[in-house]
Design a protein around this motif. Sequence first.
Motif, mmCIF file in Angstrom:
data_model
loop_
_atom_site.group_PDB
_atom_site.id
_atom_site.type_symbol
_atom_site.label_atom_id
_atom_site.label_comp_id
_atom_site.label_asym_id
_atom_site.label_seq_id
_atom_site.Cartn_x
_atom_site.Cartn_y
_atom_site.Cartn_z
ATOM 1 N N ILE A 13 5.385 14.445 -8.555
ATOM 2 C CA ILE A 13 4.933 14.737 -7.191
ATOM 3 C C ILE A 13 4.445 16.180 -7.092
ATOM 4 O O ILE A 13 3.381 16.451 -6.533
ATOM 5 C CB ILE A 13 6.050 14.451 -6.168
ATOM 6 C CG1 ILE A 13 6.290 12.938 -6.061
ATOM 7 C CG2 ILE A 13 5.711 15.034 -4.801
ATOM 8 C CD1 ILE A 13 7.521 12.551 -5.272
ATOM 9 N N ARG A 53 1.118 16.482 -8.925
ATOM 10 C CA ARG A 53 0.054 15.838 -8.160
ATOM 11 C C ARG A 53 -0.407 16.734 -7.018
ATOM 12 O O ARG A 53 -1.602 16.971 -6.841
ATOM 13 C CB ARG A 53 0.536 14.501 -7.601
ATOM 14 C CG ARG A 53 -0.479 13.815 -6.700
ATOM 15 C CD ARG A 53 0.112 12.592 -6.039
ATOM 16 N NE ARG A 53 0.195 11.469 -6.925
ATOM 17 C CZ ARG A 53 -0.621 10.414 -6.878
ATOM 18 N NH1 ARG A 53 -1.570 10.367 -5.975
ATOM 19 N NH2 ARG A 53 -0.480 9.426 -7.706
ATOM 20 N N LEU A 54 0.522 17.246 -6.236
ATOM 21 C CA LEU A 54 0.162 18.085 -5.091
ATOM 22 C C LEU A 54 -0.501 19.383 -5.535
ATOM 23 O O LEU A 54 -1.484 19.834 -4.939
ATOM 24 C CB LEU A 54 1.394 18.358 -4.226
ATOM 25 C CG LEU A 54 2.008 17.125 -3.546
ATOM 26 C CD1 LEU A 54 3.280 17.515 -2.797
ATOM 27 C CD2 LEU A 54 1.014 16.441 -2.640
ATOM 28 N N ALA A 102 -6.358 14.915 1.821
ATOM 29 C CA ALA A 102 -4.985 14.966 2.333
ATOM 30 C C ALA A 102 -4.339 13.583 2.273
ATOM 31 O O ALA A 102 -3.143 13.453 1.977
ATOM 32 C CB ALA A 102 -4.970 15.502 3.762
ATOM 33 N N GLY A 103 -5.129 12.552 2.529
ATOM 34 C CA GLY A 103 -4.613 11.188 2.414
ATOM 35 C C GLY A 103 -4.185 10.859 0.998
ATOM 36 O O GLY A 103 -3.167 10.195 0.779
ATOM 37 N N ALA A 107 -3.061 12.990 -1.112
ATOM 38 C CA ALA A 107 -1.811 13.731 -1.332
ATOM 39 C C ALA A 107 -0.628 13.046 -0.667
ATOM 40 O O ALA A 107 0.415 12.826 -1.291
ATOM 41 C CB ALA A 107 -1.953 15.164 -0.814
ATOM 42 N N VAL A 108 -0.772 12.673 0.594
ATOM 43 C CA VAL A 108 0.341 12.090 1.344
ATOM 44 C C VAL A 108 0.683 10.697 0.817
ATOM 45 O O VAL A 108 1.852 10.394 0.538
ATOM 46 C CB VAL A 108 0.017 12.046 2.860
ATOM 47 C CG1 VAL A 108 1.057 11.257 3.616
ATOM 48 C CG2 VAL A 108 -0.085 13.467 3.399
ATOM 49 N N LEU A 109 -0.336 9.850 0.679
ATOM 50 C CA LEU A 109 -0.066 8.517 0.157
ATOM 51 C C LEU A 109 0.389 8.572 -1.301
ATOM 52 O O LEU A 109 1.125 7.701 -1.763
ATOM 53 C CB LEU A 109 -1.303 7.627 0.288
ATOM 54 C CG LEU A 109 -1.702 7.255 1.712
ATOM 55 C CD1 LEU A 109 -3.006 6.475 1.724
ATOM 56 C CD2 LEU A 109 -0.602 6.459 2.377
ATOM 57 N N ILE A 162 2.505 10.536 -2.643
ATOM 58 C CA ILE A 162 3.960 10.673 -2.743
ATOM 59 C C ILE A 162 4.596 9.285 -2.726
ATOM 60 O O ILE A 162 5.477 8.984 -3.533
ATOM 61 C CB ILE A 162 4.502 11.564 -1.608
ATOM 62 C CG1 ILE A 162 3.993 12.993 -1.790
ATOM 63 C CG2 ILE A 162 6.031 11.523 -1.565
ATOM 64 C CD1 ILE A 162 4.265 13.910 -0.621
ATOM 65 N N GLY A 163 4.121 8.425 -1.840
ATOM 66 C CA GLY A 163 4.619 7.050 -1.812
ATOM 67 C C GLY A 163 4.297 6.294 -3.087
ATOM 68 O O GLY A 163 5.135 5.562 -3.620
ATOM 69 N N GLU A 209 -4.778 2.911 -5.744
ATOM 70 C CA GLU A 209 -4.782 4.013 -4.781
ATOM 71 C C GLU A 209 -6.139 4.111 -4.087
ATOM 72 O O GLU A 209 -6.213 4.316 -2.878
ATOM 73 C CB GLU A 209 -4.432 5.328 -5.467
ATOM 74 C CG GLU A 209 -3.002 5.387 -5.910
ATOM 75 C CD GLU A 209 -2.587 6.748 -6.421
ATOM 76 O OE1 GLU A 209 -3.114 7.757 -5.924
ATOM 77 O OE2 GLU A 209 -1.724 6.787 -7.301
ATOM 78 N N LEU A 222 -7.290 6.680 9.080
ATOM 79 C CA LEU A 222 -6.619 7.921 8.689
ATOM 80 C C LEU A 222 -6.632 8.874 9.877
ATOM 81 O O LEU A 222 -7.673 9.042 10.531
ATOM 82 C CB LEU A 222 -7.316 8.576 7.495
ATOM 83 C CG LEU A 222 -7.227 7.842 6.167
ATOM 84 C CD1 LEU A 222 -8.065 8.567 5.120
ATOM 85 C CD2 LEU A 222 -5.801 7.722 5.699
#
Length: 145
Positions: free
Chosen positions: A9, A12-13, A49-50, A52-54, A56-57, A86, A99
Amino acid sequence: MVPTVLGRIQTRLFLLLVIGGPLTALITPLLPVDGPMSARYTATFVVLAGVAVLGIGWELIYHLIMQWRWEKDWPTIFGLLTMIPEGILLGALAGLNLLPWLPGPVPLGAFAIHFGTVWIAVWLVGQGPMRVPFVHWRFNGGRLV
């Protein structure tokens, strides 16, 4: 050493910020999208940003799947191929304007170019050049902090 879920994580970020951000800024004016440049930049950075946020899931899901593998890891090519599910999910969300903060639906062609370019660049840097300035990165389970 096998990267930990927290290490993946963080990596990735970090790569999305350091590689994906500038690359997004460079390719946004070249994307086949109509409208003012400010809306184009807003759309591409919301998509980033999507990711990045998705992401994590996705990493949590990948971690669960890897628990059934003998090595608790998977071949490098699987890391590249994860762009398919993804991209499909994020492309659907962006195309349907689902989004948050997206100024409007994102055309599929523009999304594919942006997402594919950023994903491959981030993956390539993570597979090679990332290991040069962060020598202990691989010994710390992929954690940067």
